[in-house]
Write an enzyme that holds these catalytic residues in place. Structure first.
Site, PDB file in Angstrom:
ATOM      1  N   SER A  11       0.828  -1.217   0.000  1.00 46.31           N
ATOM      2  CA  SER A  11       0.000   0.000   0.000  1.00 46.31           C
ATOM      3  C   SER A  11       0.859   1.263   0.000  1.00 46.31           C
ATOM      4  CB  SER A  11      -0.930  -0.006   1.213  1.00 46.31           C
ATOM      5  OG  SER A  11      -0.167  -0.036   2.407  1.00 46.31           O
ATOM      6  N   GLY A  12       2.022   1.211  -0.676  1.00 45.82           N
ATOM      7  CA  GLY A  12       2.783   2.439  -0.894  1.00 45.82           C
ATOM      8  C   GLY A  12       2.172   3.202  -2.069  1.00 45.82           C
ATOM      9  N   LEU A  13       2.930   4.142  -2.619  1.00 46.29           N
ATOM     10  CA  LEU A  13       2.355   4.948  -3.703  1.00 46.29           C
ATOM     11  C   LEU A  13       2.014   4.089  -4.915  1.00 46.29           C
ATOM     12  CD1 LEU A  13       1.422   7.650  -4.715  1.00 46.29           C
ATOM     13  CD2 LEU A  13       3.764   8.168  -5.395  1.00 46.29           C
ATOM     14  N   SER A  41       7.122   5.025   0.855  1.00 46.46           N
ATOM     15  CA  SER A  41       6.446   6.186   0.252  1.00 46.46           C
ATOM     16  C   SER A  41       6.154   7.258   1.298  1.00 46.46           C
ATOM     17  CB  SER A  41       5.141   5.754  -0.420  1.00 46.46           C
ATOM     18  OG  SER A  41       5.417   4.846  -1.459  1.00 46.46           O
ATOM     19  N   GLY A  47      10.632  15.049  -2.642  1.00 48.05           N
ATOM     20  CA  GLY A  47       9.521  15.363  -3.522  1.00 48.05           C
ATOM     21  C   GLY A  47       9.471  14.482  -4.744  1.00 48.05           C
ATOM     22  N   GLU A 114      17.259  19.421  -7.185  1.00 47.99           N
ATOM     23  CA  GLU A 114      18.084  18.473  -6.432  1.00 47.99           C
ATOM     24  C   GLU A 114      19.285  18.063  -7.267  1.00 47.99           C
ATOM     25  OE1 GLU A 114      15.355  15.331  -5.369  1.00 47.99           O
ATOM     26  OE2 GLU A 114      14.986  16.228  -3.409  1.00 47.99           O
ATOM     27  N   HIS A 236      22.786   5.999   0.776  1.00 50.31           N
ATOM     28  CA  HIS A 236      22.805   7.403   1.185  1.00 50.31           C
ATOM     29  C   HIS A 236      24.019   7.575   2.085  1.00 50.31           C
ATOM     30  CE1 HIS A 236      21.645  11.242   2.824  1.00 50.31           C
ATOM     31  NE2 HIS A 236      20.700  11.313   1.912  1.00 50.31           N
ATOM     32  N   ARG A 282      26.956  11.970  -4.063  1.00 49.40           N
ATOM     33  CA  ARG A 282      26.575  10.968  -3.072  1.00 49.40           C
ATOM     34  C   ARG A 282      27.423   9.698  -3.070  1.00 49.40           C
ATOM     35  NH1 ARG A 282      20.105   9.650  -2.949  1.00 49.40           N
ATOM     36  NH2 ARG A 282      19.561  11.603  -1.948  1.00 49.40           N
ATOM     37  N   HIS A 343      19.644   2.728   0.575  1.00 51.57           N
ATOM     38  CA  HIS A 343      18.555   3.707   0.437  1.00 51.57           C
ATOM     39  C   HIS A 343      17.538   3.309  -0.630  1.00 51.57           C
ATOM     40  CE1 HIS A 343      16.726   7.581   0.888  1.00 51.57           C
ATOM     41  NE2 HIS A 343      17.034   7.989  -0.333  1.00 51.57           N
ATOM     42  N   ARG A 378      19.869   5.785  -9.578  1.00 47.79           N
ATOM     43  CA  ARG A 378      18.593   6.508  -9.644  1.00 47.79           C
ATOM     44  C   ARG A 378      18.811   8.011  -9.534  1.00 47.79           C
ATOM     45  NH1 ARG A 378      14.619   8.024  -4.996  1.00 47.79           N
ATOM     46  NH2 ARG A 378      16.606   8.111  -3.932  1.00 47.79           N
ATOM     47  N   SER A 383      11.684   8.192  -8.341  1.00 49.18           N
ATOM     48  CA  SER A 383      11.057   6.914  -7.969  1.00 49.18           C
ATOM     49  C   SER A 383       9.563   7.054  -7.681  1.00 49.18           C
ATOM     50  CB  SER A 383      11.782   6.274  -6.789  1.00 49.18           C
ATOM     51  OG  SER A 383      12.307   7.237  -5.934  1.00 49.18           O
ATOM     52  N   LEU A 384       9.165   8.102  -6.976  1.00 52.85           N
ATOM     53  CA  LEU A 384       7.723   8.269  -6.726  1.00 52.85           C
ATOM     54  C   LEU A 384       6.996   8.473  -8.054  1.00 52.85           C
ATOM     55  CD1 LEU A 384       7.837  10.543  -3.544  1.00 52.85           C
ATOM     56  CD2 LEU A 384       7.181   8.137  -3.639  1.00 52.85           C
TER      57      LEU A 384
HETATM   58  C1  LIG Z   1      13.784   8.016   3.755  1.00 50.06           C
HETATM   59  C2  LIG Z   1      13.428   7.966   2.299  1.00 50.06           C
HETATM   60  C3  LIG Z   1      13.293   9.133   1.568  1.00 50.06           C
HETATM   61  C4  LIG Z   1      12.944   9.068   0.199  1.00 50.06           C
HETATM   62  N1  LIG Z   1      12.730  10.242  -0.489  1.00 50.06           N
HETATM   63  C5  LIG Z   1      12.283  10.178  -1.775  1.00 50.06           C
HETATM   64  C6  LIG Z   1      11.920  11.365  -2.473  1.00 50.06           C
HETATM   65  O1  LIG Z   1      11.997  12.471  -1.934  1.00 50.06           O
HETATM   66  N2  LIG Z   1      11.469  11.239  -3.763  1.00 50.06           N
HETATM   67  C7  LIG Z   1      11.361  10.022  -4.394  1.00 50.06           C
HETATM   68  O2  LIG Z   1      10.927   9.965  -5.571  1.00 50.06           O
HETATM   69  N3  LIG Z   1      11.683   8.888  -3.743  1.00 50.06           N
HETATM   70  C8  LIG Z   1      12.127   8.942  -2.453  1.00 50.06           C
HETATM   71  N4  LIG Z   1      12.432   7.785  -1.794  1.00 50.06           N
HETATM   72  C9  LIG Z   1      12.183   6.505  -2.483  1.00 50.06           C
HETATM   73  C10 LIG Z   1      10.669   6.242  -2.535  1.00 50.06           C
HETATM   74  O3  LIG Z   1      10.092   6.631  -1.313  1.00 50.06           O
HETATM   75  C11 LIG Z   1      10.353   4.772  -2.785  1.00 50.06           C
HETATM   76  O4  LIG Z   1      11.087   4.289  -3.855  1.00 50.06           O
HETATM   77  C12 LIG Z   1       8.865   4.594  -3.114  1.00 50.06           C
HETATM   78  O5  LIG Z   1       8.108   5.167  -2.089  1.00 50.06           O
HETATM   79  C13 LIG Z   1       8.510   3.123  -3.277  1.00 50.06           C
HETATM   80  O6  LIG Z   1       7.117   3.013  -3.338  1.00 50.06           O
HETATM   81  P1  LIG Z   1       6.432   1.587  -3.423  1.00 50.06           P
HETATM   82  O7  LIG Z   1       4.984   1.819  -3.471  1.00 50.06           O
HETATM   83  O8  LIG Z   1       7.081   0.805  -4.483  1.00 50.06           O
HETATM   84  O9  LIG Z   1       6.870   0.881  -2.039  1.00 50.06           O
HETATM   85  P2  LIG Z   1       6.592   1.291  -0.529  1.00 50.06           P
HETATM   86  O10 LIG Z   1       6.138   2.681  -0.381  1.00 50.06           O
HETATM   87  O11 LIG Z   1       7.809   0.877   0.234  1.00 50.06           O
HETATM   88  O12 LIG Z   1       5.382   0.351  -0.129  1.00 50.06           O
HETATM   89  C14 LIG Z   1       5.545  -1.036  -0.055  1.00 50.06           C
HETATM   90  C15 LIG Z   1       4.300  -1.610   0.579  1.00 50.06           C
HETATM   91  O13 LIG Z   1       4.297  -3.024   0.466  1.00 50.06           O
HETATM   92  C16 LIG Z   1       3.953  -3.614   1.710  1.00 50.06           C
HETATM   93  N5  LIG Z   1       4.496  -4.974   1.707  1.00 50.06           N
HETATM   94  C17 LIG Z   1       5.776  -5.370   1.519  1.00 50.06           C
HETATM   95  N6  LIG Z   1       5.853  -6.710   1.529  1.00 50.06           N
HETATM   96  C18 LIG Z   1       4.598  -7.179   1.724  1.00 50.06           C
HETATM   97  C19 LIG Z   1       4.025  -8.471   1.840  1.00 50.06           C
HETATM   98  N7  LIG Z   1       4.773  -9.583   1.774  1.00 50.06           N
HETATM   99  N8  LIG Z   1       2.698  -8.573   2.059  1.00 50.06           N
HETATM  100  C20 LIG Z   1       1.917  -7.477   2.168  1.00 50.06           C
HETATM  101  N9  LIG Z   1       2.408  -6.224   2.060  1.00 50.06           N
HETATM  102  C21 LIG Z   1       3.730  -6.079   1.843  1.00 50.06           C
HETATM  103  C22 LIG Z   1       4.541  -2.651   2.717  1.00 50.06           C
HETATM  104  O14 LIG Z   1       3.985  -2.842   3.973  1.00 50.06           O
HETATM  105  C23 LIG Z   1       4.167  -1.327   2.059  1.00 50.06           C
HETATM  106  O15 LIG Z   1       2.818  -1.034   2.294  1.00 50.06           O
HETATM  107  C24 LIG Z   1      12.777   7.825  -0.430  1.00 50.06           C
HETATM  108  C25 LIG Z   1      12.919   6.651   0.305  1.00 50.06           C
HETATM  109  C26 LIG Z   1      13.241   6.711   1.651  1.00 50.06           C
HETATM  110  C27 LIG Z   1      13.362   5.415   2.425  1.00 50.06           C
END
Ligand SMILES: Cc1cc2nc3c(=O)[nH]c(=O)nc-3n(C[C@H](O)[C@H](O)[C@H](O)COP(=O)(O)OP(=O)(O)OC[C@H]3O[C@@H](n4cnc5c(N)ncnc54)[C@H](O)[C@@H]3O)c2cc1C
Length: 526
Positions: A11-13, A41, A47, A114, A236, A282, A343, A378, A383-384
């Protein structure tokens, strides 16, 4: 058995984007292993990169991405994602995400710049963009009548034609552990999406939340999907080193404003590594810190901004100041202990631009996937954007595909397993794996270190697989099984690359080859 049109794991983005685009026309189930908002996310600070300013252009954003990716980005994927960036941001604005405004700017929003970007193109909500986005989308998701949200449920494995003994490669949903009742549910679906994020937890130090254990990458691999570019892990350079504060980033702006990196005896070391000293990119700074830590056997190095006036430090870094002070570190008076930390996972399950994997009915989107956008490194804030653009395309592909009949699916069979006798096996192996990856497969690699890591991983994998086949599954066991497999994929990918490129640096192969090729691993077919 639960039955849905679409099952979304995560449930990320990425997961939220898919759920909201599909729910008007499909019955959707979102399973997530913690609460709705827990995942990378929500922790994103900086951003989202998008071409919004009229002085900017898609060509410039594409060029910046390709340069950061060190020749390995897939140009078609990069173009597709960048060209859809404005539409993705418009969608978030429509949904009510409170981006920081700037009425003097032609867009009405404040855009930052950035590292690696040639223009101001990062739209943000102060310094907590991810939280603003996921809380806004999360509210819509909770309110939608066609979305069933299963929090504190962890996917164990995918249900595939192969596992059911049927012909062809197709996914029919997943087995999911309900952590409260300790029961494994059968969640059947015509289409399944892996949106489970990255794998930072494979390393001892990471900026990622505890959810980032590579579950989706490992599940996809077991289901027969290829993985790509797993050796490219972005580190990072400066994560706070403190026993009570996991994963807190010390922003690069601290170095930007004059922060100096020092050894414990106060010696400055960056000028010896790069003429740009603390302002080097970095990966250069991360490599230098790693070198000094290994050379002197240190647990951390120090970032010192305390020589600046206290009022300047408090005004520029209010969050870092408050967070560190809470832990007893007054950054106006003393240096900050820091370590580099894993990271971002650039690689993942190989997909096309609509998130399709090698298995029919199985999609992967977000950090768990590898579309080719990030190449060997990256570009910040891409990534978002990728989560939203590919998420939207995957939703469109699912809506356009004809419906299929689901086969009979047996329930999870745990009649042959018992309750675990020694849970210490899990915690011990968890620590050993993450330390081995940190020591041998970190920022600077050698053939010898990779071989050592692989040897240990193979032993751990045997032990973990044996434990898995004898005992009831638990959250920690599921994650550990996935972590060890993801670690193996990282090491095998790193071993396959005989050059240094982007985030992969090998002392045995310091040069970059003239031709850039992705690393693609294919699972053995049984
Ligand atoms: C501190 C930090 C700062 C960042 N800043 C930026 C930024 O400014 N801009 C940018 O573009 N990117 C940034 N990033 C990277 C970006 O946040 C991530 O790449 C992006 O949010 C990934 O989204 P996602 O939906 O793929 O995964 P996530 O947001 O990580 O969501 C994964 C989801 O899957 C669920 N999940 C995992 N395994 C299972 C399972 N087996 N069963 C059920 N659920 C599961 C988790 O609980 C979670 O809900 C940052 C990352 C970090 C850690």
């Amino acid at each position: 058995m639960l039955n849905f049109d679409v099952l979304i794991i995560g449930s990320g983005l990425a997961g939220m984007t898919l759920a909201l685009h599909l729910a008007e026309q499909r019955k959707v189930c979102v399973v997530t292993k913690r609460d709705l908002l827990e995942g990378s996310s929500t922790y994103a600070q900086g951003g989202i990169a998008a071409v919004l300013d009229t002085g900017d252009s898609a060509e410039a954003h594409i060029r910046d991405t390709l340069v950061a990716g060190a020749g390995l980005c897939d140009e078609e994927a990069t173009r597709f994602i960048v060209e859809h960036s404005k539409a993705a941001i418009d969608w978030l604005i429509e949904l009510g995400v409170p981006f920081t405004r700037d009425d003097s700017h032609q867009t009405g929003y404040h855009l930052t710049r950035e590292g690696g970007h040639s223009h101001r193109r990062i739209i943000h909500a102060a310094d907590a963009t991810g939280a603003a986005v996921t809380s806004t989308l999360g509210q819509k998701l909770r309110a939608h009548p066609n979305i069933t949200l299963l929090e504190e449920h962890i996917a164990v494995d995918l249900i595939t034609a192969r596992k059911l003994g049927l012909a062809g490669e197709r996914c029919y949903g997943a087995y999911v552990l309900d952590k409260a009742s300790d029961k494994v549910l059968t969640v059947a679906a015509r289409d399944t999406i892996i949106a489970s994020g990255g794998a930072g937890k494979v390393y001892l130090y990471t900026t990622n939340p505890d959810t980032a254990t590579g579950d989706g990458i490992a599940m996809g691999w077991r289901a027969g999907c290829r993985v790509g570019n797993m050796e490219f892990i972005q580190f990072h350079p400066t994560c706070l080193y403190h026993p009570h504060s996991k994963s807190f980033l010390i922003s690069e702006a601290v170095r930007g404003e004059g922060g100096i990196l020092k050894l414990p005896d106060g010696t400055r070391f960056m000028p010896e590594h790069d003429e740009r000293a603390e302002l080097a990119p970095r990966d250069v700074v991360a490599r230098a810190i790693d070198f000094e830590m290994k050379k002197h056997g240190l647990d951390c190095v120090y970032l010192d901004i305390s020589y600046k006036p206290a009022s300047f430090v408090r005004e520029h870094f209010p969050n870092i100041y408050a967070h560190c002070l809470n832990l007893g570190i007054d950054i106006t008076q003393q240096p900050i202990p820091v370590v580099p930390a894993a990271h971002y996972t650039c690689g993942g399950l190989v997909t096309d631009l609509a998130g399709r994997t090698d298995v029919a009915g199985l999609f992967a989107v977000g950090e768990a996937a590898c579309t080719g956008l990030h190449g060997a490194n990256r570009l910040a804030s891409n990534s978002l954007l990728e989560c939203m653009v590919v998420g939207r395309a995957a939703a469109d592909a699912i809506l356009a595909a004809p419906a299929i009949e689901l086969p009979a699916i047996p329930d999870w069979d745990d009649s042959q397993v018992t309750d675990p006798d020694e849970e210490v096996v899990i915690s011990h192996n968890w620590d050993e794996l993450r330390r081995a990856m940190w020591d041998y497969v970190g920022i600077v690699r050698t053939n010898k270190r990779l071989k050592r890591a692989l040897h240990r991983i193979e032993l751990l994998k045997l032990e973990i697989d044996e434990y898995y086949s004898h005992f009831h599954v638990s959250n920690d066991l599921i994650e550990l099984r996935n972590l060890v497999l993801t670690a193996e994929l990282i090491v095998r990918s790193a071993m396959a690359r005989h050059e240094s490129r982007g985030l992969h640096y090998s002392r045995d192969y310091p040069d970059t080859l003239p031709r850039a090729e992705p690393t693609v691993l294919t699972p053995d077919t049984p």
